[in-house]
Structures are given as C-alpha cells and as structure tokens.
Design an enzyme around this catalytic site. Structure first.
Site, PDB file in Angstrom:
ATOM      1  N   ASP A 328       0.870  -1.167   0.000  1.00  0.00           N
ATOM      2  CA  ASP A 328       0.000   0.000   0.000  1.00  0.00           C
ATOM      3  C   ASP A 328       0.919   1.232   0.000  1.00  0.00           C
ATOM      4  O   ASP A 328       2.116   1.119   0.293  1.00  0.00           O
ATOM      5  CB  ASP A 328      -0.875  -0.037   1.257  1.00  0.00           C
ATOM      6  CG  ASP A 328      -1.624   1.259   1.477  1.00  0.00           C
ATOM      7  OD1 ASP A 328      -2.293   1.721   0.546  1.00  0.00           O
ATOM      8  OD2 ASP A 328      -1.507   1.821   2.579  1.00  0.00           O
ATOM      9  N   ASP A 517      -1.406  -0.548   6.293  1.00  0.00           N
ATOM     10  CA  ASP A 517      -1.285   0.173   7.561  1.00  0.00           C
ATOM     11  C   ASP A 517      -2.592   0.366   8.313  1.00  0.00           C
ATOM     12  O   ASP A 517      -2.597   1.032   9.341  1.00  0.00           O
ATOM     13  CB  ASP A 517      -0.657   1.554   7.330  1.00  0.00           C
ATOM     14  CG  ASP A 517      -1.659   2.534   6.739  1.00  0.00           C
ATOM     15  OD1 ASP A 517      -2.327   2.169   5.765  1.00  0.00           O
ATOM     16  OD2 ASP A 517      -1.781   3.651   7.266  1.00  0.00           O
ATOM     17  N   ASP A 521      -6.963  -1.432   4.419  1.00  0.00           N
ATOM     18  CA  ASP A 521      -6.155  -2.506   3.842  1.00  0.00           C
ATOM     19  C   ASP A 521      -6.514  -3.877   4.402  1.00  0.00           C
ATOM     20  O   ASP A 521      -5.967  -4.889   3.962  1.00  0.00           O
ATOM     21  CB  ASP A 521      -4.661  -2.251   4.106  1.00  0.00           C
ATOM     22  CG  ASP A 521      -4.181  -0.959   3.482  1.00  0.00           C
ATOM     23  OD1 ASP A 521      -4.545  -0.701   2.331  1.00  0.00           O
ATOM     24  OD2 ASP A 521      -3.457  -0.200   4.158  1.00  0.00           O
TER      25      ASP A 521
END
Length: 620
Positions: A328, A517, A521
């Site tokens: 990400d 994080d 996600d």
C-alpha cells in the site's frame, strides 16, 4: 478455639495453592530431578552389590516417567493428535519386560531430560514476548471530583481521568491533559529515546511514563486499547501450531513403522530379543519432538525483541516462503501525514505562511497542523486568531492582526465571494486569501519514509522476485512513488475490494505478502498468504487484520522479519534432518548388535542435547 480454625484452614489452603502452582510451573524440572535421583541412587546401590534395592529404585524411576508419559499420550489421542512419545513409551515398557532396568532408567531420564530441555528452551525463547506480558498494569489511579481512587484497569471507561505517575505503564489509550508528558515507548515501537507529548496528544497504552506525573483522559477501555491487542498477538503466537508440527506427527507414524520393522528384522535375523529394546531406545524421536517447536518459538521471540509481532509458528513458516510483496502507499511507504512542500504565488512566502498558520491555530485539520508545523520550523511568530470560524473539511476564516484571512480550497474561497486567481496544481493544496484577494497557495505532499528506498533494495537482495504498489491514490501520484522506488508494477485509484483483487491475481505468481497500515487494507491483508501491518496510530485495527505487525515505525522491520523467518525455518529443518539421520544410523548399529541398550540410550541423549542447542541458534 473456633476462631483459630478458619485461620488454620486458610493457611493450609494458601500453602496448598502455592505448592500446586509451584509444581505446575516447574513440573518438567521436578520430573527430571526425580528420574535422575532414582537412576543415580540405583546405580550407586548396584555398585555396592545391593541389587534388590537398586532394581526397585530403577523400576520406580521408569514407572514414574512412564505413567506421566501415558497420561500425555492419552490426552493427545483425545485431541486426535498422534504423539511421537509413543516410541519412548514402548522403549520403557520393553525395558521393564526384558528386565533391562538400567537401560529403561536411562531412557526415562533421557525423556524427562528432553522435556526439561524443551521447557527451558521455550522459556528462553519466549523471553522477548514474556517481557511484554510482564509489563501489563493491573490497576490505575482514577481522579473523580478531586479524589484519587485505585481501580482495576478493567473498570476504566472512556472519558475517565487518570493520573499517570512516573514509572507507570499507561493502562489504556487516551490523550494527554495537563502535560507535558515524557513517555518511553520502546516496548511498543522500539524507539529508544523518550517522546515528548503536549496537551491533546494521543498516548498508546503500554508506554511507560519517563517524566513527571500527568493526567490522561481515557479514550478506550483496556480490552480495546493498543496494548491489549499486542498482548493478544503474543498469546496467539505462543499457542499456535505450525504445519511443520503436523508434518512431524505424520513423520512420526512412518518413523514408528520403520522402527518396528528394523527391530523385527534384527530380532528375526539374530534371535536376540534384546536387540528389540536396543533399537527402540535409539529410535526415541526427541529431535522431532524438541527441535521444531524450539526453533520456531525462538524465531518468534527474536522477532518480538526487534519490534516484530508474529501471530504464530504457522505465520513464521509462511513468511519464510514469501517471494512477492504488494505494498500500500499512504501510511505504509509514506509517513501518512501531510507536509508543506511549496508556497506558491507570492514573493514573500514566509508572510503568507505566517498568516495562514495563525488562522489555522483555530483548526484541528491535518492540513492546518502541517501549515503550523512548517511555520514553526521556520521560526515564524504566530498571532492569535480572532473571530475564527471553521467549515469542517473545507477551510477556516479568522481575523489576524486586523486583517481577514481565509485558508481553504477553491470552493471554500468562492463561497466567501472571492474568485481564485492562482492555479492550483495539486488537489492537496490550500488557497490563502487576505483582505478579499488571493494572496497565494500552499502545496502539500505525503513524503516517503526515510528508509523506504533502502528497504526495497534490501528486499531485492533477499531474492524477492516481484514488488508492486497497490494504491487508492491518483495514478500520477502512485506512479511517481513506484518509479522512485523501482517497483515492478503499479495500480492506482483502487478501492479496498480492488486491492483484494490485485492480491488474488498476484497469488498466481507465487507466495504473496501484502503490506498495509490500517482498516482500509484489512481485506487485502487477509487475502494474502501473509498480511503485514506497519504500525501507525491505528495499530489496534491493523493488528486484528494482519498476520504480523511492525511495532517500529520504519520499513527495515520487513526485511528483518523475512530474514528471521527464513533462518528459523532452515534451522528447524536442519535440526530434524540431522537428529533423525543420526537416530537412523544408531538404529542400524543397534539392529546389528553393535550398540547395546545402555550405550544406545546414552548416545540418544547426546543427540537430543545437540539438536536442542542447534535449534536455539534461531535466537541469535
């Protein structure tokens, strides 16, 4: 007399409870010491030709260990688990049957000693995780109408005011009220230096107060706080069972069959029934019983001491096989906080920044905080805003030194009757208007983490064959980051569901680790072979979604986690291969009649000791 009875009963009850707890905690050591005492005493009496008493002592030692072993075997069978301990039980029972009491006693000491070594190795290996558990606060000092009350942490509710004294471990997540506060967060983040926090700053549970006492306003209950989530990860890691354990169980069936076959052939070919005992003695598969859990738990502990929480041995095994990583962007490769990158449209950027920062003192928006931080870094003197008004998410208006100052996006400025004249080249920019005209604009960026470039390079060195970026940001922003880091592919404008699709598609190429994080996600973290969360303020949500969590803020922990996993896995397999290989060689010698039961038992004990020491290398 009656008044003494309850006291006496209470004393014996407490004594009994303490004795029970002592036995439960140190039972492997107690069993080993008893077995060794019976063996040494029996040998001593045998040397003095007191054979009857010596035999009784040797048999007592065998029966003690065998009875404990049978209880463990039955317990495993009830859980539908096949234990390799069955071979050790057969060896002891056979020794009793043939009257080879000395060999049986040595096997009992070998087995008890092996479990004590496993117990000691686990205690040593788990030390990194136990450090976290030992710091759990049990109570806190709550302030209510000026009165201080010691309460259990489970009784703390959001909104409670707590006094955090010097040396206290923060019991729940909250915010500083009446700082400043100086906190040691090394147990959570690995950061060795104390962190200085001011009023309103967020504090995570598990940090230690390294400064003076301060008030904390609880924002979560203890069970929902950061430290509680971390501890749940620790417990899961300690209780997990890796696929290699199940592999060891399956190997145990084959090893038992091989042992019985070798023993049958040896007895059939020679007619010497004692060779059956000799083969069983050296076949006791302690390398499989001990090496795997010790090596994997040692690896998990080493990772924990480095600020990497791994949810269990199964995760460690999967992590060792990762060859593809999907990242990400925001908050993972970048710091996740906006910073001022440029001041546009003015010949006096400091003057524009000073006015904007003064107005933003009335706002709590992240972009406003970035403006204030940049102004403070330039040592600009800010003024107190007057008649400030904020439109949430759009902008702020205030009187600064008698001048009307507006800071916000184009729509906010137009709503105040001012037409922007400065081109905004970036969506994350703010216009600054002074006295009815646009004075300039401030551009923001989310900078890369300082170790991002080095981390990607190190991952390449480790042999990661494919690294990609999956971002919800705009393509041009994501591509700029991917190009700078030298990533293989980049996909942008992704929703949470899109990221899952990317992960599933990438899994066809190999073993995938997703690095993110937070909550957005979570689906992708769960879909990957291994989900890794880089800790930020939302550590609790990340910990629930991921298989492992980096408590440190840097990305170097990703490299460290892969290195630890691969090394621990190699050591576990190496220990099993060497231990079983040596045992197989010893079985051949025993089957040929070249290794009597007593000598075989001593050799097997040496093999076990060497295997455990080798497995402990995973701690280094």
């Amino acid at each position: 007399m009656r008044s003494l009875e309850p006291r006496s009963t209470s004393k014996w009850t407490v004594f009994g409870d303490r004795a029970k707890l002592l036995v439960e905690r140190h039972w492997p050591l107690i069993l080993f010491c008893l077995a060794l005492t019976f063996l040494v005493s029996g040998l001593s009496l045998a040397l003095l030709d007191v054979w009857s008493t010596a035999s009784i002592l040797l048999v007592s030692g065998i029966l003690l260990v065998l009875s404990c072993l049978l209880v463990e075997i039955v317990s495993k069978l009830r859980r539908k688990e096949f234990g390799l301990d069955l071979i050790a039980a057969l060896a002891m029972a056979t020794a009793l049957w043939f009257g080879q009491y000395l060999a049986g006693a040595i096997v009992s000491v070998m087995y008890a000693g092996g479990h004590f070594l496993e117990f000691y190795a686990h205690r040593r290996a788990e030390s990194g995780m136990t450090d976290l558990l030992s710091r759990v606060p049990r109570s806190a000092l709550r302030i209510n109408d000026g009165e201080f009350t010691e309460v259990a942490i489970n009784a703390i509710a959001p909104g409670d005011r707590l006094l955090i004294r010097r040396g206290d471990v923060v019991p729940v997540d909250g915010t500083v009220d009446g700082g400043p506060a100086v906190l040691d967060q090394s147990a959570l983040t690995g950061e060795p230096l104390p962190v200085h926090l001011s009023r309103g700053d967020v504090v995570s549970s598990g940090a230690s107060n390294a400064g003076g006492a301060f008030d904390l306003i609880a924002s979560k209950a203890a069970k929902d706080s950061t430290y509680a989530h971390v501890l749940r990860l620790v417990e899961q890691a300690k209780q997990s069972k890796a696929p290699i354990y199940r592999l060891a169980d399956r190997m145990g069936l084959w090893f038992l069959a091989l042992t019985l076959l070798v023993a049958a052939v040896a007895v059939g070919a020679s007619g010497d029934s004692v060779r059956l005992l000799a083969v069983l003695v050296v076949a006791t598969p302690c390398p499989l019983i001990l090496a795997v859990p010790v090596a994997l738990v040692a690896g998990i502990s080493k990772a924990a001491r480095s600020g990497i929480l791994i949810k269990g041995a199964a995760v460690l095994e999967a992590l060792s096989k990762i060859d593809i990583i999907v990242f990400d962007k925001t908050g993972t490769l970048t710091i996740g906080q906006p910073t001022v990158s440029d001041v546009l449209g003015t010949d006096d950027p400091d003057a524009l920044l000073r006015l904007a920062a003064s107005a933003e003192l009335a706002s709590a928006h992240p972009l406003g905080r970035a403006i204030i931080k940049e102004a403070q870094s330039r040592h600009l003197l800010l003024s107190k805003p007057v008649r400030a008004a904020e439109v949430a998410g759009e902008g702020v208006e205030a009187m600064i030194e008698g001048r009307r100052v507006l800071v916000g996006g184009p729509a906010f400025v137009r709503s105040r009757g001012i037409e922007p004249q400065v081109s905004v080249a970036n969506e994350a920019s703010a216009l600054v208007c002074v006295d009815e005209r646009v004075f300039g604009a401030i551009r923001f960026e989310d900078p890369l983490r300082g170790d991002a470039v080095r981390a990607i390079e190190d991952l390449r060195t480790l042999g990661i064959k494919h690294i990609s970026l999956a971002s919800g940001d705009r393509l041009e922003v994501a591509k700029a980051i991917a190009d700078r880091l030298g990533m293989d592919t980049v996909e942008a404008d992704l929703s949470a569901a899109d990221k899952v699709e990317v992960v599933l598609r990438t899994k066809t190429l190999g073993n995938v680790m997703m690095v993110g994080d937070g909550v957005n996600d979570a689906p992708a973290l769960a879909a990957a072979d291994v989900g890794l969360a880089v800790a930020r303020g939302n550590l609790a949500a990340a910990a629930e979604a991921a298989d492992l969590v980096l408590l440190k803020s840097g990305l170097s922990g990703i490299v460290a986690a892969l290195e630890v996993a691969r090394r621990s896995w190699r050591i576990a397999l190496q220990s099993v291969a060497v231990g079983i290989g040596l045992s197989a060689i010893a079985m051949a010698f025993a089957g040929l009649g070249l290794l009597p039961p007593v000598q075989g038992a001593l050799i097997q004990e040496a093999i076990d000791f060497a295997v455990v020491l080798n497995a402990l290398r995973a701690l280094a």
